[in-house]
Design a protein around this motif. Structure first.
Motif, PDB file in Angstrom:
ATOM      1  N   SER A  53       2.776  10.912   5.967  1.00 37.74           N
ATOM      2  CA  SER A  53       1.318  11.044   5.984  1.00 37.74           C
ATOM      3  C   SER A  53       0.790  10.415   7.272  1.00 37.74           C
ATOM      4  CB  SER A  53       0.728  10.314   4.772  1.00 37.74           C
ATOM      5  OG  SER A  53       1.036   8.928   4.858  1.00 37.74           O
ATOM      6  N   LEU A  54      -0.477  10.635   7.581  1.00 36.64           N
ATOM      7  CA  LEU A  54      -1.071  10.033   8.775  1.00 36.64           C
ATOM      8  C   LEU A  54      -1.008   8.510   8.687  1.00 36.64           C
ATOM      9  CD1 LEU A  54      -2.486  10.262  11.465  1.00 36.64           C
ATOM     10  CD2 LEU A  54      -4.659  10.483  10.240  1.00 36.64           C
ATOM     11  N   SER A  55      -1.327   7.962   7.515  1.00 30.75           N
ATOM     12  CA  SER A  55      -1.228   6.506   7.337  1.00 30.75           C
ATOM     13  C   SER A  55       0.206   6.046   7.559  1.00 30.75           C
ATOM     14  CB  SER A  55      -1.678   6.102   5.932  1.00 30.75           C
ATOM     15  OG  SER A  55      -3.018   6.438   5.718  1.00 30.75           O
ATOM     16  N   GLY A  56       1.168   6.810   7.042  1.00 36.74           N
ATOM     17  CA  GLY A  56       2.570   6.472   7.222  1.00 36.74           C
ATOM     18  C   GLY A  56       2.992   6.494   8.675  1.00 36.74           C
ATOM     19  N   LYS A  57       2.514   7.493   9.421  1.00 36.48           N
ATOM     20  CA  LYS A  57       2.854   7.582  10.848  1.00 36.48           C
ATOM     21  C   LYS A  57       2.329   6.376  11.620  1.00 36.48           C
ATOM     22  CE  LYS A  57       3.040  12.604  10.941  1.00 36.48           C
ATOM     23  NZ  LYS A  57       2.350  13.844  11.313  1.00 36.48           N
ATOM     24  N   ILE A  58       1.170   5.885  11.230  1.00 30.84           N
ATOM     25  CA  ILE A  58       0.592   4.714  11.901  1.00 30.84           C
ATOM     26  C   ILE A  58       1.318   3.442  11.481  1.00 30.84           C
ATOM     27  CG2 ILE A  58      -1.492   3.292  12.118  1.00 30.84           C
ATOM     28  CD1 ILE A  58      -3.096   5.953  11.736  1.00 30.84           C
ATOM     29  N   LEU A  59       1.495   3.268  10.169  1.00 30.94           N
ATOM     30  CA  LEU A  59       2.035   2.008   9.652  1.00 30.94           C
ATOM     31  C   LEU A  59       3.550   1.913   9.749  1.00 30.94           C
ATOM     32  CD1 LEU A  59      -0.381   1.463   6.669  1.00 30.94           C
ATOM     33  CD2 LEU A  59      -0.374   0.349   8.895  1.00 30.94           C
ATOM     34  N   PHE A  60       4.225   3.013  10.057  1.00 35.62           N
ATOM     35  CA  PHE A  60       5.679   2.973  10.242  1.00 35.62           C
ATOM     36  C   PHE A  60       6.050   1.926  11.289  1.00 35.62           C
ATOM     37  CE2 PHE A  60       9.522   4.468  12.455  1.00 35.62           C
ATOM     38  CZ  PHE A  60      10.411   4.434  11.389  1.00 35.62           C
ATOM     39  N   HIS A  61       5.237   1.808  12.320  1.00 30.12           N
ATOM     40  CA  HIS A  61       5.528   0.889  13.417  1.00 30.12           C
ATOM     41  C   HIS A  61       5.007  -0.525  13.151  1.00 30.12           C
ATOM     42  CE1 HIS A  61       6.852   4.328  15.686  1.00 30.12           C
ATOM     43  NE2 HIS A  61       5.736   4.939  15.340  1.00 30.12           N
ATOM     44  N   LEU A  62       4.108  -0.694  12.204  1.00 33.99           N
ATOM     45  CA  LEU A  62       3.476  -1.984  11.977  1.00 33.99           C
ATOM     46  C   LEU A  62       3.983  -2.706  10.737  1.00 33.99           C
ATOM     47  CD1 LEU A  62      -0.232  -1.009  12.746  1.00 33.99           C
ATOM     48  CD2 LEU A  62       1.502  -1.887  14.324  1.00 33.99           C
ATOM     49  N   SER A  63       4.584  -1.989   9.801  1.00 35.70           N
ATOM     50  CA  SER A  63       4.979  -2.596   8.528  1.00 35.70           C
ATOM     51  C   SER A  63       6.304  -3.346   8.657  1.00 35.70           C
ATOM     52  CB  SER A  63       5.088  -1.532   7.442  1.00 35.70           C
ATOM     53  OG  SER A  63       6.080  -0.591   7.786  1.00 35.70           O
ATOM     54  N   ASP A  64       6.458  -4.350   7.795  1.00 35.38           N
ATOM     55  CA  ASP A  64       7.721  -5.086   7.733  1.00 35.38           C
ATOM     56  C   ASP A  64       8.761  -4.282   6.965  1.00 35.38           C
ATOM     57  OD1 ASP A  64       6.964  -7.659   9.015  1.00 35.38           O
ATOM     58  OD2 ASP A  64       5.480  -7.640   7.411  1.00 35.38           O
ATOM     59  N   TYR A  65       8.314  -3.634   5.902  1.00 34.24           N
ATOM     60  CA  TYR A  65       9.186  -2.770   5.108  1.00 34.24           C
ATOM     61  C   TYR A  65       8.474  -1.441   4.906  1.00 34.24           C
ATOM     62  CZ  TYR A  65      11.566  -7.122   4.150  1.00 34.24           C
ATOM     63  OH  TYR A  65      12.230  -8.307   4.291  1.00 34.24           O
ATOM     64  N   PHE A  66       9.152  -0.369   5.244  1.00 30.53           N
ATOM     65  CA  PHE A  66       8.599   0.974   5.107  1.00 30.53           C
ATOM     66  C   PHE A  66       9.513   1.722   4.145  1.00 30.53           C
ATOM     67  CE2 PHE A  66       7.664   5.323   6.152  1.00 30.53           C
ATOM     68  CZ  PHE A  66       6.315   5.308   6.453  1.00 30.53           C
ATOM     69  N   ILE A 122       3.875  -6.883   5.298  1.00 31.07           N
ATOM     70  CA  ILE A 122       3.273  -5.575   5.047  1.00 31.07           C
ATOM     71  C   ILE A 122       4.355  -4.652   4.500  1.00 31.07           C
ATOM     72  CG2 ILE A 122       2.096  -3.584   6.064  1.00 31.07           C
ATOM     73  CD1 ILE A 122       1.041  -5.530   8.244  1.00 31.07           C
ATOM     74  N   VAL A 123       4.140  -4.187   3.273  1.00 29.34           N
ATOM     75  CA  VAL A 123       5.075  -3.258   2.623  1.00 29.34           C
ATOM     76  C   VAL A 123       4.332  -1.947   2.400  1.00 29.34           C
ATOM     77  CG1 VAL A 123       6.546  -2.809   0.631  1.00 29.34           C
ATOM     78  CG2 VAL A 123       6.287  -5.142   1.491  1.00 29.34           C
ATOM     79  N   TYR A 124       4.858  -0.889   2.989  1.00 36.96           N
ATOM     80  CA  TYR A 124       4.251   0.432   2.852  1.00 36.96           C
ATOM     81  C   TYR A 124       5.211   1.319   2.071  1.00 36.96           C
ATOM     82  CZ  TYR A 124       2.019   4.851   3.935  1.00 36.96           C
ATOM     83  OH  TYR A 124       1.391   6.060   3.825  1.00 36.96           O
ATOM     84  N   VAL A 125       4.733   1.927   1.000  1.00 33.99           N
ATOM     85  CA  VAL A 125       5.524   2.864   0.209  1.00 33.99           C
ATOM     86  C   VAL A 125       4.921   4.243   0.414  1.00 33.99           C
ATOM     87  CG1 VAL A 125       6.360   3.464  -2.082  1.00 33.99           C
ATOM     88  CG2 VAL A 125       5.999   1.062  -1.491  1.00 33.99           C
ATOM     89  N   GLU A 126       5.677   5.127   1.077  1.00 39.52           N
ATOM     90  CA  GLU A 126       5.179   6.485   1.311  1.00 39.52           C
ATOM     91  C   GLU A 126       5.077   7.209  -0.027  1.00 39.52           C
ATOM     92  OE1 GLU A 126       3.211   8.602   2.741  1.00 39.52           O
ATOM     93  OE2 GLU A 126       4.267   8.572   4.647  1.00 39.52           O
ATOM     94  N   SER A 127       4.028   7.972  -0.183  1.00 37.87           N
ATOM     95  CA  SER A 127       3.768   8.680  -1.428  1.00 37.87           C
ATOM     96  C   SER A 127       4.929   9.598  -1.804  1.00 37.87           C
ATOM     97  CB  SER A 127       2.485   9.496  -1.287  1.00 37.87           C
ATOM     98  OG  SER A 127       2.249  10.244  -2.454  1.00 37.87           O
ATOM     99  N   ILE A 128       5.173   9.742  -3.081  1.00 40.18           N
ATOM    100  CA  ILE A 128       6.244  10.596  -3.595  1.00 40.18           C
ATOM    101  C   ILE A 128       6.057  12.050  -3.164  1.00 40.18           C
ATOM    102  CG2 ILE A 128       5.108  11.025  -5.814  1.00 40.18           C
ATOM    103  CD1 ILE A 128       8.833  10.442  -5.541  1.00 40.18           C
ATOM    104  N   CYS A 175       0.832  -1.193   0.000  1.00 45.25           N
ATOM    105  CA  CYS A 175       0.000   0.000   0.000  1.00 45.25           C
ATOM    106  C   CYS A 175       0.871   1.248   0.000  1.00 45.25           C
ATOM    107  CB  CYS A 175      -0.964   0.008   1.178  1.00 45.25           C
ATOM    108  SG  CYS A 175      -0.182  -0.203   2.763  1.00 45.25           S
ATOM    109  N   ASN A 176       0.257   2.369  -0.367  1.00 44.57           N
ATOM    110  CA  ASN A 176       1.029   3.609  -0.501  1.00 44.57           C
ATOM    111  C   ASN A 176       0.326   4.832   0.079  1.00 44.57           C
ATOM    112  OD1 ASN A 176      -0.918   3.812  -2.522  1.00 44.57           O
ATOM    113  ND2 ASN A 176       0.412   4.986  -3.851  1.00 44.57           N
ATOM    114  N   GLY A 177      -0.525   4.657   1.053  1.00 42.58           N
ATOM    115  CA  GLY A 177      -0.980   5.833   1.765  1.00 42.58           C
ATOM    116  C   GLY A 177      -2.446   6.133   1.887  1.00 42.58           C
ATOM    117  N   PRO A 178      -3.343   5.515   1.129  1.00 44.43           N
ATOM    118  CA  PRO A 178      -4.735   5.882   1.378  1.00 44.43           C
ATOM    119  C   PRO A 178      -5.149   5.432   2.771  1.00 44.43           C
ATOM    120  CG  PRO A 178      -4.642   3.990  -0.072  1.00 44.43           C
ATOM    121  CD  PRO A 178      -3.224   4.479   0.108  1.00 44.43           C
ATOM    122  N   GLY A 179      -6.012   6.189   3.407  1.00 44.91           N
ATOM    123  CA  GLY A 179      -6.443   5.858   4.756  1.00 44.91           C
ATOM    124  C   GLY A 179      -7.093   4.493   4.862  1.00 44.91           C
ATOM    125  N   THR A 180      -7.638   4.005   3.750  1.00 46.90           N
ATOM    126  CA  THR A 180      -8.281   2.696   3.765  1.00 46.90           C
ATOM    127  C   THR A 180      -7.290   1.562   3.968  1.00 46.90           C
ATOM    128  OG1 THR A 180      -8.141   2.668   1.353  1.00 46.90           O
ATOM    129  CG2 THR A 180     -10.227   3.382   2.317  1.00 46.90           C
TER     130      THR A 180
END
Length: 172
Positions: free
Chosen positions: A138-151, A125-131, A99-104
Motif C-alpha cells: 500500500s502507499l502507507s507501506g511503501k513509505i513506512l517500509f523504510h522507517l519502521s523497525d519491523y515491517f 515502529i511495527v507496521y503490519v501490511e494489510s492481508i 499500525c496496519n495501513g491507514p494513511g493516518t
C-alpha cells in the motif's frame, strides 16, 4: 565573504549531524527486553480497524497499556475499540507504535521517528501490511517500509519483493 563561508560551514555541520543522527536511529536494532510494552495503536476506518483488533487479540498482556489514535469522524472504529477494550488506557507515553495501513498512521510514525532522532525517546515502529495486499505494498507501506523497525507482510510474494520484511504467514 567570510560570513558566507562561516554560515556555509555551520549549515554543513548541522546537516552532517542530522544525517548521522538519522542513520544511527534508523540502524539501531538493539532493543532491551521488558516485562511490558506500552503500545500506540493507529486505527483506520472499516477493515483496518477489524484487522488491527484481531492482531491485538492475539497479543499477550505484556503489550499494555494500549493507546489508540482514531479520527474524530470515525465513530464506528471508536465503538469497536470500546467494546474490545472495556478499560481505556492510561496516559503514559507509548514505547511502540503498531499500525496496519491507514494513511493516518504515516504522520504518527514520522512523529515517533522524530522522537528518536531528537534523542527524546526510542519508539519501536511495527507496521503490519494489510492481508489484502498480496503482490504490492500500500502507499502507507511503501513509505513506512523504510522507517519502521519491523515491517510484517502476510504473503510470501511480498517477502520475496521486500527482503527486509518479516513474513509470519497470515496473522489476522
Amino acid at each position: 565573504m567570510v560570513c558566507v563561508l562561516i554560515l556555509a560551514a555551520a549549515a554543513g555541520a548541522v546537516a552532517a549531524f542530522l544525517i548521522l543522527r538519522i542513520w544511527v536511529v534508523l540502524r539501531s536494532r538493539d532493543f532491551t527486553p521488558r516485562e511490558s510494552l506500552s503500545i500506540l495503536v493507529v486505527a483506520g476506518s472499516g477493515g483496518h480497524t477489524t484487522e488491527i483488533l484481531r492482531l491485538l487479540g492475539s497479543l499477550s498482556n505484556a503489550y499494555s497499556p494500549r493507546h489508540y489514535v482514531i479520527a474524530d469522524t470515525d465513530e464506528m472504529s471508536a465503538n469497536k475499540i470500546n467494546s474490545f477494550e472495556l478499560d481505556r488506557a492510561d496516559r503514559d507515553p507509548s514505547n511502540m507504535v503498531l499500525c496496519n495501513g491507514p494513511g493516518t498512521c504515516v504522520p504518527i510514525c514520522v512523529s515517533a521517528l522524530l522522537l528518536g532522532i531528537l534523542g527524546i525517546k526510542k519508539v519501536i515502529i511495527v507496521y503490519v501490511e494489510s492481508i489484502c495486499r498480496v503482490e504490492t505494498l500500500s502507499l502507507s507501506g511503501k513509505i513506512l517500509f523504510h522507517l519502521s523497525d519491523y515491517f510484517i507482510v502476510q504473503w510470501p510474494a511480498l517477502k520475496e519483493k521486500y527482503p527486509k520484511s518479516v513474513y509470519l504467514g497470515r496473522i489476522v
